[in-house]
Design a protein around this motif. Structure first.
Motif, short mmCIF file in Angstrom:
data_model
loop_
_atom_site.label_atom_id
_atom_site.label_comp_id
_atom_site.label_asym_id
_atom_site.label_seq_id
_atom_site.Cartn_x
_atom_site.Cartn_y
_atom_site.Cartn_z
N ARG A 70 5.09 -6.86 1.53
CA ARG A 70 4.29 -6.56 0.34
C ARG A 70 2.80 -6.55 0.66
O ARG A 70 2.05 -5.67 0.25
CB ARG A 70 4.56 -7.58 -0.76
CG ARG A 70 5.95 -7.55 -1.35
CD ARG A 70 6.04 -8.57 -2.48
NE ARG A 70 7.40 -8.79 -2.94
CZ ARG A 70 7.73 -9.64 -3.91
NH1 ARG A 70 6.78 -10.34 -4.51
NH2 ARG A 70 8.99 -9.79 -4.27
N GLU A 71 2.36 -7.57 1.40
CA GLU A 71 0.93 -7.70 1.68
C GLU A 71 0.45 -6.63 2.65
O GLU A 71 -0.67 -6.14 2.52
CB GLU A 71 0.64 -9.10 2.21
CG GLU A 71 0.85 -10.17 1.15
CD GLU A 71 0.48 -11.56 1.62
OE1 GLU A 71 0.30 -11.75 2.86
OE2 GLU A 71 0.39 -12.47 0.78
N ARG A 72 1.28 -6.25 3.61
CA ARG A 72 0.89 -5.21 4.57
C ARG A 72 0.69 -3.87 3.85
O ARG A 72 -0.25 -3.13 4.15
CB ARG A 72 1.93 -5.11 5.69
CG ARG A 72 1.56 -4.11 6.78
CD ARG A 72 2.36 -4.31 8.05
NE ARG A 72 1.83 -5.41 8.84
CZ ARG A 72 2.37 -6.62 8.93
NH1 ARG A 72 3.49 -6.89 8.27
NH2 ARG A 72 1.82 -7.55 9.68
N GLY B 240 -3.30 -2.03 3.30
CA GLY B 240 -3.58 -0.67 3.73
C GLY B 240 -4.21 0.14 2.61
O GLY B 240 -5.20 0.87 2.82
N ASP B 241 -3.69 0.01 1.40
CA ASP B 241 -4.23 0.75 0.27
C ASP B 241 -5.62 0.27 -0.11
O ASP B 241 -6.51 1.07 -0.40
CB ASP B 241 -3.31 0.60 -0.95
CG ASP B 241 -2.01 1.38 -0.81
OD1 ASP B 241 -1.93 2.24 0.10
OD2 ASP B 241 -1.08 1.12 -1.59
N LEU B 242 -5.83 -1.03 -0.09
CA LEU B 242 -7.11 -1.58 -0.53
C LEU B 242 -8.25 -1.26 0.44
O LEU B 242 -9.40 -1.11 0.02
CB LEU B 242 -6.98 -3.10 -0.70
CG LEU B 242 -6.16 -3.56 -1.91
CD1 LEU B 242 -5.79 -5.03 -1.78
CD2 LEU B 242 -6.94 -3.32 -3.20
N LEU B 243 -7.93 -1.16 1.72
CA LEU B 243 -8.97 -0.92 2.72
C LEU B 243 -9.16 0.55 3.06
O LEU B 243 -10.19 0.95 3.60
CB LEU B 243 -8.65 -1.69 4.00
CG LEU B 243 -8.75 -3.22 3.91
CD1 LEU B 243 -8.32 -3.86 5.22
CD2 LEU B 243 -10.17 -3.66 3.54
N GLY C 239 -12.43 3.55 5.13
CA GLY C 239 -12.20 4.04 6.49
C GLY C 239 -11.44 3.06 7.34
O GLY C 239 -11.40 3.19 8.57
N ALA C 240 -10.85 2.07 6.71
CA ALA C 240 -10.13 1.04 7.46
C ALA C 240 -8.64 1.28 7.36
O ALA C 240 -7.91 0.56 6.70
CB ALA C 240 -10.49 -0.35 6.93
N ASP C 241 -8.18 2.34 7.98
CA ASP C 241 -6.76 2.64 7.96
C ASP C 241 -6.04 1.78 8.99
O ASP C 241 -6.55 0.74 9.41
CB ASP C 241 -6.52 4.14 8.21
CG ASP C 241 -7.18 4.63 9.50
OD1 ASP C 241 -7.51 3.76 10.35
OD2 ASP C 241 -7.35 5.84 9.66
N ASN C 242 -4.88 2.19 9.44
CA ASN C 242 -4.09 1.36 10.34
C ASN C 242 -4.82 1.02 11.64
O ASN C 242 -4.49 0.03 12.30
CB ASN C 242 -2.76 2.05 10.67
CG ASN C 242 -1.82 2.05 9.47
OD1 ASN C 242 -1.93 1.18 8.60
ND2 ASN C 242 -0.91 2.99 9.42
#
Length: 207
Positions: free
Chosen positions: A96-98, A102-105, A109-112
């Motif tokens: 859930r947190e992962r 990803g969505d919040l960042l 520009g903070a993708d994977n």
């Protein structure tokens, strides 16, 4: 910019998201997740240079600031001392947190492969000394908060509480922290805070 603002507004939910462990213990006006984040970041700022192993202070503070960001969407899922009392399995919590982080960042520009996501992943992995130090400061902040609530008489320890039936006072927060500490500075701080807590409650803490 609109996506940035939307993400920021969602992140601000942490200011109102109460820490579930304190809510379950029926603490009077319990702290928010954002307040806890500030506590962890402050401990990292003050103690990184005192750690026995190499800890990057700036990275530790940045890591502390993002370590619970996902809870703006998932809510605060507490870690209990005994697995049988966990409301959500650790594996499900991580999934859930992962997804949430990803969505919040992503708008920043903070993708994977982004810097901020990397900080969060490093914290979750606990494989570097910096991540282990930040986690220890997370645990120490919980213990400090328990000491403060005990000192300030912020709950009624005479009330029956099914959520904490196996522990007296706020002992479970120390019992949760004790086996998870990984650094010498964390263990030293834990011992000092625990000693002061025991003086407040007038007995040895149940671990």
């Amino acid at each position: 910019m609109a996506d940035d603002i939307s993400a920021l507004l969602e992140a601000l939910e942490l200011k109102d998201e109460l820490r579930t462990g304190w809510v379950l213990r029926e603490i009077d006006t319990p702290e928010s997740v954002a307040a806890h984040t500030w506590g962890v970041a402050t401990l990292c700022l003050l103690y990184a240079d005192r750690a026995d192993d190499a800890v990057e202070r700036d990275r530790a503070v940045a890591m502390a600031l993002v370590h619970d960001l996902a809870e703006a969407r998932t809510g605060d899922i507490p870690t209990r001392a005994d697995d049988e009392h966990q409301r959500v399995a650790a594996e499900e919590k991580a999934v859930r947190e992962r997804a949430a982080i990803g969505d919040l960042l992503e708008p920043f520009g903070a993708d994977n492969d982004g810097e901020f996501r990397s900080l969060w992943e490093e914290y979750e992995g606990r494989e570097t000394r910096t991540a282990q130090f930040v986690k220890d400061m997370d645990l120490i902040d919980n213990c400090l908060q328990a000491l403060k609530y005990e000192r300030d008489d912020r709950y009624d320890d005479t009330d029956e509480n099914d959520a904490f039936s196996q522990y007296e006072n706020l002992d479970e927060f120390f019992a949760t922290a004790a086996p998870r500490l990984q650094t010498a500075i964390g263990e030293r701080l834990f011992a000092e805070v625990k000693s002061r807590y025991e003086r407040e409650i007038g007995r040895d803490c149940q671990l």
